[in-house]
Design an enzyme around this catalytic site. Sequence first.
Site, PDB file in Angstrom:
ATOM      1  CE1 TYR A  16      20.886  55.450  71.409  1.00 51.86           C
ATOM      2  CE2 TYR A  16      20.796  53.055  71.592  1.00 51.86           C
ATOM      3  CZ  TYR A  16      20.222  54.291  71.799  1.00 51.86           C
ATOM      4  OH  TYR A  16      19.002  54.371  72.402  1.00 51.86           O
ATOM      5  CG  PHE A  33      21.247  46.030  64.999  1.00 48.28           C
ATOM      6  CD1 PHE A  33      21.030  44.943  64.163  1.00 48.28           C
ATOM      7  CD2 PHE A  33      21.169  45.828  66.370  1.00 48.28           C
ATOM      8  CE1 PHE A  33      20.745  43.680  64.671  1.00 48.28           C
ATOM      9  CE2 PHE A  33      20.888  44.584  66.900  1.00 48.28           C
ATOM     10  CZ  PHE A  33      20.674  43.505  66.054  1.00 48.28           C
TER      11      PHE A  33
END
Length: 378
Positions: free
Chosen positions: A110, A115
């Site tokens: 995404y 992260f």
Amino acid sequence: MLTNMAAACTRSLLKVGWTMLDSPAIRRPGTIAYLYRRAYGTWCSGETGGRSRLLSSLRGGGSRALGCAFLLGGGLGLYHTVKFYWVQQHLAQEHPKESDRGVRLTLYQYKTCPFCSKVRAFLDYHGLAYEIVEVNPVMRQEIKWSTYRKVPILMVDEDVQLNDSSVIVSSLKTYLASKEKNMADILRCYPEMKSVNEGGKEVMEYNNKYWLMLSEADTALVYPEKGMQKEEMKWRKWADDWLVHLISPNVYRTTGEALASFDYIVREGKFGSLEGFFAKYVGAAAMFIIAKRLKSRHNLQDDVRQDLYKAVNDWVAAIGKTRKFMGGDCPNLADLAVFGVLRVMEGLQAFDDMMANTKVKHWYRRMETATQNHQGRH
């Protein structure tokens, strides 16, 4: 393939247009039908009614107008074909299919996930070529083949799957520094371990994920000064365990900021029109509530900006006044992790406030330059 099809269609439109304008026989019955069939092969199914109306409109001087329309369509098609081809070539140069060390990397992500941003920061800094697959955060069809249902996921040569951002970064850094181990062997050094978190939910953890699996000689090259490795590991862990948890409470701090954040998420993410509409308004409302819970869970101050400012200033203080980066003259893995986490706030009020009210600006701009210029390539 799409470029070739567009080019062929453009050539056909231009050919038909010029023929219609030049040929005196164009007004003869059936000529337009012949030219259209010649250009496209056959009539589209369901279009017979449209064909009879088209032929009727050509009586009188209509054929010249239609000829101009074909030429206009062909010209626009040629423009977009050339533009599309240039963009493809530009992207191919920017992210070639294969990295310098001969591995093919595909990142499932995404875009707004901190992260995932950490992994992209590492890949960009080291000049590693990679392809991106943007995952729909609702359906996640793009990773339905994986038993691991989170992002980021990095596929190496389409057969080795790396999960967890810190494992991905440690594995790749080990691979780049060792020059002798293959990725499958390196991955065995980061075994999976199931555990139960504070909420009683079973989670997957990875042993050794902040370690690089290097020989003594390679370790000395990567960490030439005493304490460098320990310091890097400490701050990488800090980025995962503390800094990342400050992002949501700050970007969803108010209803207005929550809506602005989800407007950005919908624009950058893989959403359909209807899905994007609901994601923006329902998601913003949900994340505003969740942000309040996170604030309570992590014992943040009423003004969560103060926790963000303190964390960022602690980071700058740890680097000190004599170093450009925590890694010295070049960023280390802690620099890349912190930069990757903070970068997801760009374009939002929380980011602007952070840059105005902390001492992070100069370090952050140096990190931008280092990653954009792939300064870790060599």
